[in-house]
Design an enzyme around this catalytic site. Sequence first.
Site, PDB file in Angstrom:
ATOM      1  N   HIS A 188      33.866 -24.566  26.409  1.00 60.61           N
ATOM      2  CA  HIS A 188      35.020 -24.516  27.312  1.00 60.61           C
ATOM      3  C   HIS A 188      34.765 -25.031  28.729  1.00 60.61           C
ATOM      4  CE1 HIS A 188      34.119 -20.144  28.859  1.00 60.61           C
ATOM      5  NE2 HIS A 188      33.015 -20.820  28.616  1.00 60.61           N
ATOM      6  N   HIS A 189      33.523 -25.494  29.012  1.00 64.96           N
ATOM      7  CA  HIS A 189      33.281 -26.082  30.342  1.00 64.96           C
ATOM      8  C   HIS A 189      33.412 -27.605  30.321  1.00 64.96           C
ATOM      9  CE1 HIS A 189      32.096 -22.207  31.724  1.00 64.96           C
ATOM     10  NE2 HIS A 189      31.027 -22.153  30.959  1.00 64.96           N
ATOM     11  N   CYS A 190      33.649 -28.176  29.146  1.00 65.08           N
ATOM     12  CA  CYS A 190      33.740 -29.639  29.065  1.00 65.08           C
ATOM     13  C   CYS A 190      35.199 -30.077  29.101  1.00 65.08           C
ATOM     14  CB  CYS A 190      33.090 -30.131  27.776  1.00 65.08           C
ATOM     15  SG  CYS A 190      32.979 -31.929  27.705  1.00 65.08           S
ATOM     16  N   GLN A 236      34.596 -18.570  33.319  1.00 70.13           N
ATOM     17  CA  GLN A 236      35.896 -19.246  33.397  1.00 70.13           C
ATOM     18  C   GLN A 236      35.880 -20.529  32.547  1.00 70.13           C
ATOM     19  OE1 GLN A 236      36.549 -20.940  37.257  1.00 70.13           O
ATOM     20  NE2 GLN A 236      38.371 -22.037  36.620  1.00 70.13           N
ATOM     21  N   ASN A 264      36.808 -23.668  32.545  1.00 73.57           N
ATOM     22  CA  ASN A 264      37.367 -24.710  33.421  1.00 73.57           C
ATOM     23  C   ASN A 264      37.596 -26.045  32.725  1.00 73.57           C
ATOM     24  OD1 ASN A 264      34.491 -24.890  33.287  1.00 73.57           O
ATOM     25  ND2 ASN A 264      34.466 -26.184  35.103  1.00 73.57           N
TER      26      ASN A 264
END
Length: 356
Positions: free
Chosen positions: A142-144, A184, A186
């Site tokens: 979920h950070h990509c 988070q 992001n």
Amino acid sequence: RPHRTELYKDPPLGCWPIVYSPDYNITFMGLEKLHPFDAGKWGKIINFLKEEKLIADDLIVQAREATDEDLLVVHTRRYLNKLKWSFVVATITEILPVAFLPNFIVQRKVLKPLRTQTGGTIMAGKLAVDRGWAINVGGGFHHCSSDKGGGFCAYADITLAIKFLFERVQGVSRATIIDLDAHQGNGHERDFMDDPRVYIMDAYNRYIYPGDGFAKHAIKRKVELEWGTEDTEYLQKVQTHVEGALNEFLPDIVVYNAGTDILDGDPLGGLAISPQGIVKRDEVVFRAARSRGIPVLMVTSGGYQKRTARIIADSILNLHSLGLLGRQQPTCALGSPSLDQMVRDSAKDFSNLSLQ
């Protein structure tokens, strides 16, 4: 016209919508031990589920690797070209010695497992719509976002799964992301910043990586947690906000990012949730989605302790014992539950409720 993809071929009907491949696991020369991530946790989850006789090799859906053409549905060509530099991959995975390896080794030993997990998430999206639920034993990067990786995330599998569904599956035009990893999310937030079809709920430790203020603008329901948050407060917040999110926006699919880095003692998460708390949290999300008839796709995301594989397996076993892993899939090789089994299950549900 959508490109041709192997990822949307229908798996054999007898399979459970649990997606995995031995190619998920990252092992080479011990370098993976330089990152706190347990790079073999995905295989361990499957082994625990086999030991408990929930699944067997021929009953799970074999994940296929996402091709460049699949990845270009979201990623820019410029970004994919950057991954041909070992230094860039070392920065994204936070394993610095990777910078000094020839890129063909990095592609095979690091990026191929991540591309296969990404293919698994895309496959699980369609399976969830077909069967009511699906679990990719990996994924949750979920950070990509489309043009930038980070935090061990090299491909935007959550964005990809949703874009694939919007483009290829009739009747899917709204999605809710419930992101309960300690960090988070992001990446998907940047990707869906101005997309009214996607509703994002994100609960995370407000003080840790990535602290992406710009990406926070995309979160429709933001639950910022304090250091050391414990079960009671956490579960109450999750329950309230998951219900609230699904009452506010009725999606055609829920993508559930079920990170286990909220576990007490996680070196990166900074929260203090017990193993039982994690099992309960997953149950809350599945109950909320399934009771509304919304298909749910779960990915496993972050979790940096050796014991997380056991907890994820226990959670899947719990969802199964509570009847939250669909009754609507075609009869599996395991046979469909008999009426008396269903009665026993609901009696067990009732006694579990009375115990709480």
